[in-house]
Design an enzyme around this catalytic site. Structure first.
Site, PDB file in Angstrom:
ATOM      1  N   ARG A 177      16.115  10.112 -45.905  1.00  9.33           N
ATOM      2  CA  ARG A 177      16.032  11.272 -45.010  1.00  9.33           C
ATOM      3  C   ARG A 177      16.698  12.512 -45.592  1.00  9.33           C
ATOM      4  O   ARG A 177      17.321  13.302 -44.884  1.00  9.33           O
ATOM      5  CB  ARG A 177      16.652  10.932 -43.642  1.00  9.33           C
ATOM      6  CG  ARG A 177      16.012   9.750 -42.947  1.00  9.33           C
ATOM      7  CD  ARG A 177      14.548  10.016 -42.588  1.00  9.33           C
ATOM      8  NE  ARG A 177      13.951   8.838 -41.960  1.00  9.33           N
ATOM      9  CZ  ARG A 177      13.279   7.901 -42.633  1.00  9.33           C
ATOM     10  NH1 ARG A 177      13.097   8.012 -43.941  1.00  9.33           N
ATOM     11  NH2 ARG A 177      12.774   6.860 -42.005  1.00  9.33           N
ATOM     12  N   SER A 226      14.438  10.118 -33.451  1.00  6.58           N
ATOM     13  CA  SER A 226      15.580   9.320 -33.917  1.00  6.58           C
ATOM     14  C   SER A 226      16.794  10.212 -34.106  1.00  6.58           C
ATOM     15  O   SER A 226      16.761  11.173 -34.872  1.00  6.58           O
ATOM     16  CB  SER A 226      15.238   8.620 -35.232  1.00  6.58           C
ATOM     17  OG  SER A 226      14.211   7.668 -35.036  1.00  6.58           O
ATOM     18  N   GLU A 296      20.656  12.254 -37.813  1.00  3.04           N
ATOM     19  CA  GLU A 296      19.346  12.465 -38.438  1.00  3.04           C
ATOM     20  C   GLU A 296      18.705  13.731 -37.879  1.00  3.04           C
ATOM     21  O   GLU A 296      18.052  14.471 -38.599  1.00  3.04           O
ATOM     22  CB  GLU A 296      18.432  11.262 -38.184  1.00  3.04           C
ATOM     23  CG  GLU A 296      17.061  11.405 -38.840  1.00  3.04           C
ATOM     24  CD  GLU A 296      16.232  10.132 -38.783  1.00  3.04           C
ATOM     25  OE1 GLU A 296      14.997  10.236 -38.720  1.00  3.04           O
ATOM     26  OE2 GLU A 296      16.820   9.023 -38.798  1.00  3.04           O
TER      27      GLU A 296
END
Length: 304
Positions: A177, A226, A296
């Protein structure tokens, strides 16, 4: 976040697209909360964007905005210029039997459906990511065992200086990520490569992914996707659940009871409520397991 001069004191370059001062961002992000952009720029095409950034005062910060699905815009708003790519950047073209060139504003659903129609497999996972190509590329978006790094050939970006540049996969420094794309760079296109596959089989996989997401995630709520990255060897949702945070609330912000790694705006939550709840969850998880969860969700702007 870098402070910027007041909107009335910034000299804006001429544009062919749409340039709006003090533009509300809450309607453009999934949480439906947060402040305004000092300026919102929706370029007509890549040349318009490049010329604008070239001529814009280098002290003015620039941030890209896709579908706003994995973002908290703080209540004080975002200083500088927020760039949002519209329909001109939402095209998907077939390059060859296994390759697609996709505009930075193309959604995951459009890219995966175009791949299906072209008989290109391996791109189905983008069906499950609620965002645009620009965000996927910047964050190395992924789901269901695959990431953008598995399909990216190259991307075209406009740097903060206005320079247009093509970057290969190896240039992006991908980790989980994360990419090494420079701050202020806007992804205007990307080339993805899959493998030959039967369109019916691709559709079945897309249907499976869609059904699994619908069953496990609060997709019909005001959410941000998320919230925390999965720590090595762990699932973030399980750590949040074990720490007793399922259903935890702060004002109208709540930890989803359906999926503990999602935060919800139940109605009138402020971005401060949502971010504060996330920080409370991080504290409880650390106290319970000793693991520090990393955000995130991208958090941008200034506090109200």
């Amino acid at each position: 976040m870098i402070a910027a001069p007041a909107a009335t004191t910034i000299a804006m370059p001429a544009v062919r697209g749409r340039l709006t001062a003090d533009a509300p961002l809450a309607p453009l992000v999934w949480f439906k909360a947060g402040g305004n952009a000092q300026w919102l720029f929706e370029p007509a095409e890549a040349d318009d964007l490049a010329a604008f950034l070239r001529d814009l005062d280098p002290a003015v910060p620039v941030m890209g905005l896709g579908l706003g699905s994995n973002m908290i815009v703080r209540d004080g708003g975002v200083p500088g210029v927020v760039v949002r790519l519209g329909k001109a950047f939402a095209k998907v073209d077939r390059v060859d039997a296994t390759t697609l060139r996709c505009g930075g504003g193309a959604s995951g659903i459009l890219v995966s459906s175009s791949a299906r129609d072209a008989g290109i497999g391996g791109i189905e996972f983008l069906r499950s990511i609620p965002g645009t190509v620009g965000g996927f590329v910047r964050m190395n978006g992924g789901a269901y065992g695959r990431e953008v790094k598995d399909i990216l050939v190259e991307c075209e970006v406009v740097l903060r200086s206005g320079e247009r540049k093509t970057l290969a996969l190896a240039d992006l420094g991908y980790t989980y990520r994360h990419s090494d794309l420079p701050e202020g760079a806007i992804v205007v296109a990307a080339t993805f490569r899959g493998q030959p596959a039967d369109p019916d089989a691709i559709q079945r996989e897309m249907d499976r992914i869609a059904a699994e997401r619908e069953a496990s995630q609060p997709l019909r709520s005001k959410t941000g996707g998320s919230t925390f990255k999965n720590p090595p060897g762990h699932k973030a949702w399980a750590l949040v659940d074990a720490a007793g945070c399922r259903g935890l609330r702060r004002g109208d912000a709540q930890v989803s009871e359906k999926h503990c790694n999602f935060l919800l705006n139940l109605g009138e939550a402020t971005s401060a409520d949502i971010e504060g709840l996330g920080e409370e969850v991080r504290e409880k998880v650390k106290a319970h397991s000793g693991i520090v969860l990393e955000w995130e969700i991208q958090r941008v702007g200034t506090a109200g």
